[in-house]
Design a protein around this motif. Sequence first.
Motif, PDB file in Angstrom:
ATOM      1  N   ALA A 241      -8.551   0.095   6.567  1.00 26.00           N
ATOM      2  CA  ALA A 241      -7.655   1.092   7.155  1.00 26.00           C
ATOM      3  C   ALA A 241      -6.252   0.887   6.602  1.00 26.00           C
ATOM      4  O   ALA A 241      -5.924  -0.175   6.056  1.00 26.00           O
ATOM      5  CB  ALA A 241      -7.653   0.979   8.679  1.00 26.00           C
ATOM      6  N   VAL A 242      -5.430   1.913   6.740  1.00 23.32           N
ATOM      7  CA  VAL A 242      -4.024   1.800   6.316  1.00 23.32           C
ATOM      8  C   VAL A 242      -3.345   0.705   7.139  1.00 23.32           C
ATOM      9  O   VAL A 242      -3.484   0.648   8.362  1.00 23.32           O
ATOM     10  CB  VAL A 242      -3.311   3.147   6.507  1.00 23.32           C
ATOM     11  CG1 VAL A 242      -1.826   3.010   6.213  1.00 23.32           C
ATOM     12  CG2 VAL A 242      -3.937   4.207   5.620  1.00 23.32           C
ATOM     13  N   GLY A 243      -2.631  -0.174   6.450  1.00 22.84           N
ATOM     14  CA  GLY A 243      -1.979  -1.302   7.103  1.00 22.84           C
ATOM     15  C   GLY A 243      -2.760  -2.600   7.022  1.00 22.84           C
ATOM     16  O   GLY A 243      -2.255  -3.651   7.429  1.00 22.84           O
ATOM     17  N   THR A 244      -3.984  -2.572   6.493  1.00 25.04           N
ATOM     18  CA  THR A 244      -4.781  -3.792   6.361  1.00 25.04           C
ATOM     19  C   THR A 244      -4.116  -4.741   5.367  1.00 25.04           C
ATOM     20  O   THR A 244      -3.793  -4.332   4.245  1.00 25.04           O
ATOM     21  CB  THR A 244      -6.204  -3.449   5.874  1.00 25.04           C
ATOM     22  OG1 THR A 244      -6.824  -2.579   6.811  1.00 25.04           O
ATOM     23  CG2 THR A 244      -7.038  -4.712   5.710  1.00 25.04           C
ATOM     24  N   PRO A 245      -3.903  -6.007   5.731  1.00 19.65           N
ATOM     25  CA  PRO A 245      -3.306  -6.953   4.773  1.00 19.65           C
ATOM     26  C   PRO A 245      -4.297  -7.312   3.677  1.00 19.65           C
ATOM     27  O   PRO A 245      -5.514  -7.300   3.887  1.00 19.65           O
ATOM     28  CB  PRO A 245      -2.957  -8.168   5.638  1.00 19.65           C
ATOM     29  CG  PRO A 245      -3.865  -8.067   6.814  1.00 19.65           C
ATOM     30  CD  PRO A 245      -4.119  -6.616   7.057  1.00 19.65           C
ATOM     31  N   ALA A 246      -3.759  -7.636   2.522  1.00 14.86           N
ATOM     32  CA  ALA A 246      -4.592  -7.994   1.375  1.00 14.86           C
ATOM     33  C   ALA A 246      -3.900  -9.082   0.572  1.00 14.86           C
ATOM     34  O   ALA A 246      -2.669  -9.187   0.559  1.00 14.86           O
ATOM     35  CB  ALA A 246      -4.854  -6.770   0.494  1.00 14.86           C
ATOM     36  N   THR A 247      -4.701  -9.890  -0.100  1.00 15.57           N
ATOM     37  CA  THR A 247      -4.212 -10.928  -1.007  1.00 15.57           C
ATOM     38  C   THR A 247      -4.639 -10.559  -2.416  1.00 15.57           C
ATOM     39  O   THR A 247      -5.838 -10.376  -2.672  1.00 15.57           O
ATOM     40  CB  THR A 247      -4.760 -12.304  -0.633  1.00 15.57           C
ATOM     41  OG1 THR A 247      -4.388 -12.621   0.709  1.00 15.57           O
ATOM     42  CG2 THR A 247      -4.221 -13.373  -1.563  1.00 15.57           C
ATOM     43  N   VAL A 248      -3.681 -10.444  -3.330  1.00 14.67           N
ATOM     44  CA  VAL A 248      -3.953 -10.056  -4.709  1.00 14.67           C
ATOM     45  C   VAL A 248      -3.731 -11.264  -5.598  1.00 14.67           C
ATOM     46  O   VAL A 248      -2.718 -11.960  -5.484  1.00 14.67           O
ATOM     47  CB  VAL A 248      -3.046  -8.893  -5.150  1.00 14.67           C
ATOM     48  CG1 VAL A 248      -3.404  -8.437  -6.559  1.00 14.67           C
ATOM     49  CG2 VAL A 248      -3.156  -7.735  -4.174  1.00 14.67           C
ATOM     50  N   GLN A 249      -4.690 -11.519  -6.508  1.00  8.14           N
ATOM     51  CA  GLN A 249      -4.600 -12.661  -7.412  1.00  8.14           C
ATOM     52  C   GLN A 249      -4.785 -12.191  -8.839  1.00  8.14           C
ATOM     53  O   GLN A 249      -5.758 -11.518  -9.166  1.00  8.14           O
ATOM     54  CB  GLN A 249      -5.655 -13.714  -7.058  1.00  8.14           C
ATOM     55  CG  GLN A 249      -5.614 -14.939  -7.958  1.00  8.14           C
ATOM     56  CD  GLN A 249      -6.560 -16.027  -7.495  1.00  8.14           C
ATOM     57  OE1 GLN A 249      -7.130 -15.946  -6.417  1.00  8.14           O
ATOM     58  NE2 GLN A 249      -6.726 -17.047  -8.303  1.00  8.14           N
TER      59      GLN A 249
END
Length: 385
Positions: A241-249
């Motif tokens: 959903a909009v606002g879901t946190p994510a970790t990008v590597q």
Amino acid sequence: MTRRQRTLLLAFVALIVVAVLAFWLLRKPAEPAPPAGATPAGAKGAPPARPALTVSVARPEQSELNVTLAANGNVAAWQEAIVGSESNGLRLAEVRVNVGDVVKKGQVLAVFSPETVNADVAQARASLAEAKATAADAAGNAARARTLAQTGALSQQQINQYQTTEQTAKARVEAAEAVLAAQQVRGRNTRVLAPDDGVISARTATVGSVVAAGTELFKLIRQGRLEWRAEVTSAELGRIAVGTPATVQSASGAQVQGTVRSIAPTVDPQTRNALVYVDIPNVLQNTGIKAGMFANGEFQLGRSNALTVPQAAIVPRDGFNHLLLLQPDNRVSQLKVETGRRVGERVEILTKLPADAQVVVQGAGFLNDGDLVRVNSVSPGAGKP
């Protein structure tokens, strides 16, 4: 048979018996005498077998782990503004920024040579002054004509001509003002300004070049914001959903935290994947993440309970993961298990384990199914993540 012959025959038979007896004694190995106080093998009270190894064991723990969804995608600029030239046929006199520079809205990026424009502005001002003088003379003549209209000294046709001349002069003044305003705009366009805050990502402006109107001079990453365009399958799309946190590597190992900004309204009919746009702010601080990179990442969907064991207890064999469970007789039994999430030194076990299970941790990789062990310590396992 004589006495002597019988003696020789008996001696020959005795020699054969002695030879057979000696051969039998030499062929059968002598059994060593058991030591004093020892119990023969197989008898009651035999000593226990020796343990193969001294190990430590731990009990599986219930831990709360993050629920994540992995995805891959490209890193791109949130919005990339193209800054071009609004002047036509002017020489570029000065370039004040370069690639990577941080700029503010309204900051001067480049300056064109203003001599030609300044001359045109001066000419427009002179034309405006001339039009105003002509308009003032025409207004005076029209005013006098209107004064004489009651005396009959001028015909109505002459009076109308004076009034038309006055209106024409006013229109010429307005036209001259418009020309002057256009030249003044050209003068302002000799200074190329940043349309928004951001970071210069490309520069084609070269000092001394004469460019046409609309020619690209710079590219600007607006507000210094990047975004990760993650590809998510249509089956998993509903979990985000909009606002879901994510970790990008990135491929270099650099990690950055982002937030889902939007989800594409359509799914690619070829790949059945949809794009999820994750905002990555502070492009200058995230030096390991650059526009154009390919990156993987995880969406943080929440937390759930899981049965975990220390990572050292997992024994990979024959392409599968195994646990060695301690039995009541201090022997170990090998159990093939399915693993799940990994957090720190803990690994989730998806296979159901006995309620009182104890898994071998230290030394597990050196044991086989059925080995006898000596337990050195029993611990509850590593701390919860």
